[in-house]
Design a protein around this motif. Structure first.
Motif, PDB file in Angstrom:
ATOM      1  N   ARG A   1      10.132  14.212   0.266  1.00 42.61           N
ATOM      2  CA  ARG A   1       8.846  14.610   0.732  1.00 42.61           C
ATOM      3  C   ARG A   1       8.777  14.260   2.149  1.00 42.61           C
TER       4      ARG A   1
ATOM      5  N   LEU B   1       2.248   9.476  -4.868  1.00 45.22           N
ATOM      6  CA  LEU B   1       3.093   8.975  -5.987  1.00 45.22           C
ATOM      7  C   LEU B   1       2.429   7.662  -6.585  1.00 45.22           C
TER       8      LEU B   1
ATOM      9  N   ALA C   1      -0.713   6.786  -6.728  1.00 41.41           N
ATOM     10  CA  ALA C   1      -1.925   7.556  -7.692  1.00 41.41           C
ATOM     11  C   ALA C   1      -1.548   7.804  -8.822  1.00 41.41           C
TER      12      ALA C   1
ATOM     13  N   THR D   1       0.829  -1.260   0.044  1.00 50.02           N
ATOM     14  CA  THR D   1      -0.025  -0.261  -0.001  1.00 50.02           C
ATOM     15  C   THR D   1       0.849   1.245   0.168  1.00 50.02           C
ATOM     16  N   SER D   2       0.151   2.472  -0.488  1.00 48.14           N
ATOM     17  CA  SER D   2       1.062   3.350  -0.262  1.00 48.14           C
ATOM     18  C   SER D   2       0.687   4.332   0.925  1.00 48.14           C
ATOM     19  N   PHE D   3       1.453   5.402   1.542  1.00 51.20           N
ATOM     20  CA  PHE D   3       1.293   6.263   2.554  1.00 51.20           C
ATOM     21  C   PHE D   3      -0.285   6.863   2.353  1.00 51.20           C
ATOM     22  N   THR D   4      -0.464   7.278   1.536  1.00 56.25           N
ATOM     23  CA  THR D   4      -1.770   7.946   1.357  1.00 56.25           C
ATOM     24  C   THR D   4      -3.219   7.025   1.513  1.00 56.25           C
TER      25      THR D   4
ATOM     26  N   THR E   1      12.842   3.549  -2.647  1.00 59.22           N
ATOM     27  CA  THR E   1      12.436   4.735  -1.820  1.00 59.22           C
ATOM     28  C   THR E   1      12.842   4.488  -0.419  1.00 59.22           C
TER      29      THR E   1
ATOM     30  N   SER F   1       0.136  15.011  -5.244  1.00 61.05           N
ATOM     31  CA  SER F   1       0.175  14.228  -3.737  1.00 61.05           C
ATOM     32  C   SER F   1       0.457  12.770  -3.823  1.00 61.05           C
TER      33      SER F   1
HETATM   34  C1  GLP Z   1       4.877   4.316   1.153  1.00 60.80           C
HETATM   35  C2  GLP Z   1       6.202   3.543   0.840  1.00 60.80           C
HETATM   36  C3  GLP Z   1       6.998   4.101  -0.495  1.00 60.80           C
HETATM   37  C4  GLP Z   1       5.991   4.734  -1.164  1.00 60.80           C
HETATM   38  C5  GLP Z   1       4.906   5.655  -0.847  1.00 60.80           C
HETATM   39  C6  GLP Z   1       3.841   5.964  -1.846  1.00 60.80           C
HETATM   40  O1  GLP Z   1       5.217   5.419   2.060  1.00 60.80           O
HETATM   41  N1  GLP Z   1       7.174   3.191   2.109  1.00 60.80           N
HETATM   42  O2  GLP Z   1       7.995   3.305  -0.792  1.00 60.80           O
HETATM   43  O3  GLP Z   1       6.508   5.317  -2.226  1.00 60.80           O
HETATM   44  O4  GLP Z   1       4.294   4.781   0.174  1.00 60.80           O
HETATM   45  O5  GLP Z   1       3.042   6.631  -1.336  1.00 60.80           O
HETATM   46  P1  GLP Z   1       2.083   7.908  -1.846  1.00 60.80           P
HETATM   47  O6  GLP Z   1       1.429   7.086  -2.932  1.00 60.80           O
HETATM   48  O7  GLP Z   1       1.001   8.205  -0.823  1.00 60.80           O
HETATM   49  O8  GLP Z   1       2.839   9.027  -2.188  1.00 60.80           O
END
Ligand code: GLP
Length: 245
Positions: free
Chosen positions: A138, A169, A171, A92-95, A226, A167
């Motif tokens: 970020r 990445l 997405a 999953t992503s942070f968002t 990352t 916002s």
């Molecule tokens: C997490 C992962 C990162 C990834 C990020 C994407 O934090 N540790 O490797 O790049 O999610 O998050 P977002 O789509 O919110 O930018």
């Protein structure tokens, strides 16, 4: 907080006893978030300890993130950050992680653009000769609190224009058909240096988690490298384990 209740009869140096007492007072709400602590001099007088001893106890509380010292106005109990329980099962992503918890996310951009790659980026991302790299750096915030610092590097063949990421990445990668489907993640511990600690709004030396993720597309291409620094006081990582064999 009655002065006589600042000590337990337990063993250990007096500054440790004082620190534990203050910790208890904070945890039980006797000293609520944002309340001020008496000045060092006053604590020293009441407890009949030297100011050096009091200062030592206070310094440990600052290190732990329990209190903060505001220039010219003394020490205050910090607002405690809700810990986030994060499963290590899904990509999953942070968002997405924060949205699932009903938390608003924001990002402060520290760097975003196209750069000459490092040796490591060339080898991990499998870049060709003369190929540049997209980088985004970020500060990630949720519910108004800084949570993590993230430096992502991606081949331009995966993310041709890093400025498109406004916002999330993942997405943006999804929109251009490059959402990662698999990742290898490595977690290690560190003490945050003064610069990173400042950005994350914690005391220098606070425990942090370094998380490195290399993610892949369906077709096997590497999508991202990352490196993140997560606040150690804000995250619990959870994995389900099964008996092998
Ligand atoms: C997490 C992962 C990162 C990834 C990020 C994407 O934090 N540790 O490797 O790049 O999610 O998050 P977002 O789509 O919110 O930018």
């Amino acid at each position: 907080l009655k002065p006589e209740s600042w000590f337990d009869q337990g063993a250990g140096p007096r500054y440790v006893q004082l620190r534990r007492r203050l910790e208890d007072a904070i945890q039980s709400g006797v000293l609520p978030p944002n309340s001020s602590l008496p000045p060092e001099r006053e604590i020293a007088e009441i407890t009949d300890m030297s100011r050096v001893t009091v200062r030592k106890a206070m310094q440990e509380l600052v290190q732990q993130g329990a209190i903060e010292q505001r220039q010219g106005s003394g020490s205050f109990v910090r607002e405690s950050t809700a810990r986030v329980e994060q499963s290590l099962r899904h990509l999953t992503s942070f968002t997405e992680d924060m949205q699932e918890r009903g938390m608003e996310t924001t990002s402060k951009w520290l760097e975003r653009g196209v750069f000459m790659p490092t040796e490591e980026e060339i080898s991990v991302l499998g870049l060709g000769a003369e190929e540049s790299v997209a980088r985004i750096y970020r500060l990630r915030e949720a519910g108004g609190q800084p949570m993590a610092l993230e430096r992502a590097a991606l081949p331009l063949s995966i993310l041709p224009n890093p400025l498109e990421v406004t916002s999330s990445l993942y997405a943006t990668l999804g929109q251009i058909g490059h959402r990662p489907v698999r990742a290898v993640q490595k977690i290690s511990a560190l003490n945050l240096d003064s610069n990173d600690a400042k950005l994350l709004n914690v005391a220098e030396g606070t425990a942090g988690l370094r998380i490195q993720r290399v993610s892949f597309l369906e077709d096997g291409r590497v999508a991202e490298l990352t490196r993140s620094l997560y606040r150690g006081d804000a995250y619990d990582f959870v994995a389900e384990l099964q008996l092998s064999g």
